[in-house]
Design a protein around this motif. Structure first.
Motif, PDB file in Angstrom:
ATOM      1  N   MET A  79       1.950   5.188   6.667  1.00 60.16           N
ATOM      2  CA  MET A  79       1.541   4.618   7.942  1.00 60.16           C
ATOM      3  C   MET A  79       1.677   5.943   8.967  1.00 60.16           C
ATOM      4  O   MET A  79       0.934   6.204   9.783  1.00 60.16           O
ATOM      5  N   ARG A  80       2.587   6.889   8.515  1.00 61.17           N
ATOM      6  CA  ARG A  80       2.546   8.019   9.341  1.00 61.17           C
ATOM      7  C   ARG A  80       1.550   8.861   9.002  1.00 61.17           C
ATOM      8  O   ARG A  80       1.014   9.639  10.242  1.00 61.17           O
ATOM      9  N   LEU A  81       0.877   9.067   8.069  1.00 62.25           N
ATOM     10  CA  LEU A  81      -0.323   9.888   7.761  1.00 62.25           C
ATOM     11  C   LEU A  81      -1.589   9.076   8.246  1.00 62.25           C
ATOM     12  O   LEU A  81      -2.552   9.783   9.001  1.00 62.25           O
ATOM     13  N   ALA A  82      -1.874   8.000   8.367  1.00 67.27           N
ATOM     14  CA  ALA A  82      -3.057   7.292   8.592  1.00 67.27           C
ATOM     15  C   ALA A  82      -3.233   6.160   9.657  1.00 67.27           C
ATOM     16  O   ALA A  82      -4.389   5.957  10.290  1.00 67.27           O
ATOM     17  N   ALA A  83      -1.905   5.678  10.148  1.00 64.08           N
ATOM     18  CA  ALA A  83      -2.064   4.939  11.324  1.00 64.08           C
ATOM     19  C   ALA A  83      -2.081   5.491  12.491  1.00 64.08           C
ATOM     20  O   ALA A  83      -2.028   6.677  12.639  1.00 64.08           O
ATOM     21  N   PHE A  84      -2.386   4.526  13.458  1.00 66.40           N
ATOM     22  CA  PHE A  84      -2.219   5.016  14.868  1.00 66.40           C
ATOM     23  C   PHE A  84      -1.836   4.047  15.981  1.00 66.40           C
ATOM     24  O   PHE A  84      -1.798   2.928  15.565  1.00 66.40           O
ATOM     25  N   VAL A  85      -1.717   4.545  16.995  1.00 70.74           N
ATOM     26  CA  VAL A  85      -0.926   3.657  18.208  1.00 70.74           C
ATOM     27  C   VAL A  85      -2.102   3.509  18.974  1.00 70.74           C
ATOM     28  O   VAL A  85      -2.467   4.493  19.619  1.00 70.74           O
ATOM     29  N   PRO A  86      -2.255   2.241  19.240  1.00 73.08           N
ATOM     30  CA  PRO A  86      -3.480   1.925  20.228  1.00 73.08           C
ATOM     31  C   PRO A  86      -2.662   2.153  21.906  1.00 73.08           C
ATOM     32  O   PRO A  86      -1.638   2.405  21.972  1.00 73.08           O
ATOM     33  N   SER A  87      -3.904   2.222  22.556  1.00 78.80           N
ATOM     34  CA  SER A  87      -3.766   2.460  23.959  1.00 78.80           C
ATOM     35  C   SER A  87      -2.818   1.390  24.544  1.00 78.80           C
ATOM     36  O   SER A  87      -2.963   0.436  24.006  1.00 78.80           O
ATOM     37  N   THR A  88      -2.150   1.479  25.695  1.00 72.07           N
ATOM     38  CA  THR A  88      -1.324   0.373  26.375  1.00 72.07           C
ATOM     39  C   THR A  88      -2.432  -0.491  26.588  1.00 72.07           C
ATOM     40  O   THR A  88      -1.822  -1.810  26.400  1.00 72.07           O
ATOM     41  N   GLU A  89      -3.370  -0.637  27.094  1.00 70.24           N
ATOM     42  CA  GLU A  89      -4.014  -1.752  27.486  1.00 70.24           C
ATOM     43  C   GLU A  89      -4.834  -2.246  26.326  1.00 70.24           C
ATOM     44  O   GLU A  89      -4.878  -3.711  26.639  1.00 70.24           O
ATOM     45  N   ASP A  90      -4.830  -1.913  25.166  1.00 71.26           N
ATOM     46  CA  ASP A  90      -5.417  -2.470  24.065  1.00 71.26           C
ATOM     47  C   ASP A  90      -4.256  -3.457  23.604  1.00 71.26           C
ATOM     48  O   ASP A  90      -4.524  -4.449  23.118  1.00 71.26           O
ATOM     49  N   ILE A  91      -2.658  -2.863  23.644  1.00 75.71           N
ATOM     50  CA  ILE A  91      -1.945  -3.673  23.267  1.00 75.71           C
ATOM     51  C   ILE A  91      -1.643  -4.840  24.266  1.00 75.71           C
ATOM     52  O   ILE A  91      -1.496  -6.087  24.013  1.00 75.71           O
ATOM     53  N   ILE A 109       0.764  -1.139   0.028  1.00 75.79           N
ATOM     54  CA  ILE A 109      -0.007  -0.125   0.133  1.00 75.79           C
ATOM     55  C   ILE A 109       0.809   1.451  -0.003  1.00 75.79           C
ATOM     56  O   ILE A 109       1.501   1.529   0.921  1.00 75.79           O
ATOM     57  N   ASP A 110       1.104   1.681  -1.187  1.00 76.51           N
ATOM     58  CA  ASP A 110       2.157   2.845  -1.342  1.00 76.51           C
ATOM     59  C   ASP A 110       1.756   4.333  -1.361  1.00 76.51           C
ATOM     60  O   ASP A 110       2.357   5.087  -1.447  1.00 76.51           O
ATOM     61  N   GLU A 111       0.378   4.577  -1.324  1.00 76.63           N
ATOM     62  CA  GLU A 111       0.167   5.946  -1.508  1.00 76.63           C
ATOM     63  C   GLU A 111      -1.205   6.153  -0.821  1.00 76.63           C
ATOM     64  O   GLU A 111      -2.209   5.300  -0.623  1.00 76.63           O
ATOM     65  N   LEU A 112      -1.708   7.429  -0.054  1.00 79.27           N
ATOM     66  CA  LEU A 112      -2.617   7.922   0.150  1.00 79.27           C
ATOM     67  C   LEU A 112      -2.908   9.119  -0.450  1.00 79.27           C
ATOM     68  O   LEU A 112      -2.456  10.292  -0.062  1.00 79.27           O
ATOM     69  N   LYS A 113      -4.076   9.227  -1.314  1.00 78.57           N
ATOM     70  CA  LYS A 113      -4.293  10.426  -2.002  1.00 78.57           C
ATOM     71  C   LYS A 113      -5.891  10.719  -2.144  1.00 78.57           C
ATOM     72  O   LYS A 113      -6.546   9.916  -2.465  1.00 78.57           O
TER      73      LYS A 113
END
Length: 199
Positions: A128-140, A80-84
Motif C-alpha cells: 500500500m505504501r509503495l503503490a496506493a494513493f489517496v484520492p482528492s477530498t472531492e472524490d471521497i 496481495i503481499d509483494e510488489l516486485k
C-alpha cells in the motif's frame, strides 16, 4: 506482516493498456486506493461473480472453488503481499484438515477466487505504501453521495481518472528503477496535476 483489509471499489476497461482492465481496491477502514491492471479474462470472471451472473459451465475460478470445497478446505484469506519489478504478487491461504497452506497466485486469480468464497481481501502495508494513493477530498465526498445514479456516474469518472493515475504511477516506478530521473520528475508533475495539486 502488517496488512490492510480492502474491498473492490470498481473495475474499468483501460484502452491504453491493450485490452487490460483496471481493478480498483479501497481500504475498508481508510481512504487509500490501490489500482491493479489485470487481464480481460480475470476481469470478466470477477465482474460476473460480483453481478451474480452464473456462466452456463463452470469457469476456472468456479472449478478451483469446487476442488477446494470437495477436499474439505476453506479459503481463509487472500493477500496481495509483494510488489516486485512492477508486478503484484499474492497468496491464497487455505485451511484443509486443520493445516494452513499458502499458495502463490496472481492477484487477479486470487481475487476472483475470493469473491466466490466470500473470503476477506488484504494488502500488505508495504505494498500500500509503495503503490496506493489517496484520492482528492472531492472524490471521497462523491463516493459517499446518497444519490445512487450520481454515484455510479461519478464512480465511472473516478475510475477513469484513477486508471490514468495507476498507469502514470507504474511508469514513474519504472523510470525510478531505470534511474531516468528527468522522466520521473515529469511523471511526478503529471500525477500531481491529475490529483489536483499545483506545484
Amino acid at each position: 506482516m502488517n496488512k490492510v483489509q480492502v474491498e473492490i471499489l470498481g473495475l474499468s476497461a483501460s484502452p491504453s493498456t491493450g485490452g487490460a482492465y483496471a481493478l480498483l481496491l479501497k481500504e475498508v477502514y481508510g481512504v487509500r486506493r490501490l489500482p491493479i491492471i489485470i487481464g480481460s479474462f480475470e476481469a470478466q470472471s470477477i465482474a460476473l461473480e460480483m453481478e451474480g451472473i452464473k456462466a452456463p459451465r463452470p469457469l476456472t475460478h468456479d472449478l478451483l472453488k469446487s476442488v477446494i470445497e470437495h477436499l474439505g478446505g476453506t479459503v481463509i484469506e487472500v493477500i496481495i503481499d509483494e510488489l516486485k519489478d512492477n508486478t503484484f504478487h499474492a497468496k491464497i491461504k487455505i485451511e484443509i484438515a486443520s493445516f494452513t497452506h499458502e499458495i502463490d497466485s496472481r492477484p487477479s486469480d486470487a481475487i476472483a477466487l475470493a469473491v466466490r468464497t466470500g473470503s476477506p481481501l488484504y494488502v500488505a502495508e508495504e505494498v500500500m505504501r509503495l503503490a496506493a494513493f489517496v484520492p482528492s477530498t472531492e472524490d471521497i465526498e462523491e463516493d459517499t453521495s446518497s444519490e445512487v445514479d450520481e454515484k455510479e456516474e461519478e464512480l465511472d469518472k473516478n475510475i477513469t481518472k484513477e486508471t490514468k493515475l495507476a498507469e502514470l504511477q507504474d511508469q514513474l516506478r519504472e523510470a525510478i528503477e531505470k534511474e531516468d530521473y528527468e522522466r520521473a520528475a515529469k511523471l511526478r508533475d503529471e500525477i500531481n496535476k491529475l490529483k489536483g495539486k499545483q506545484n
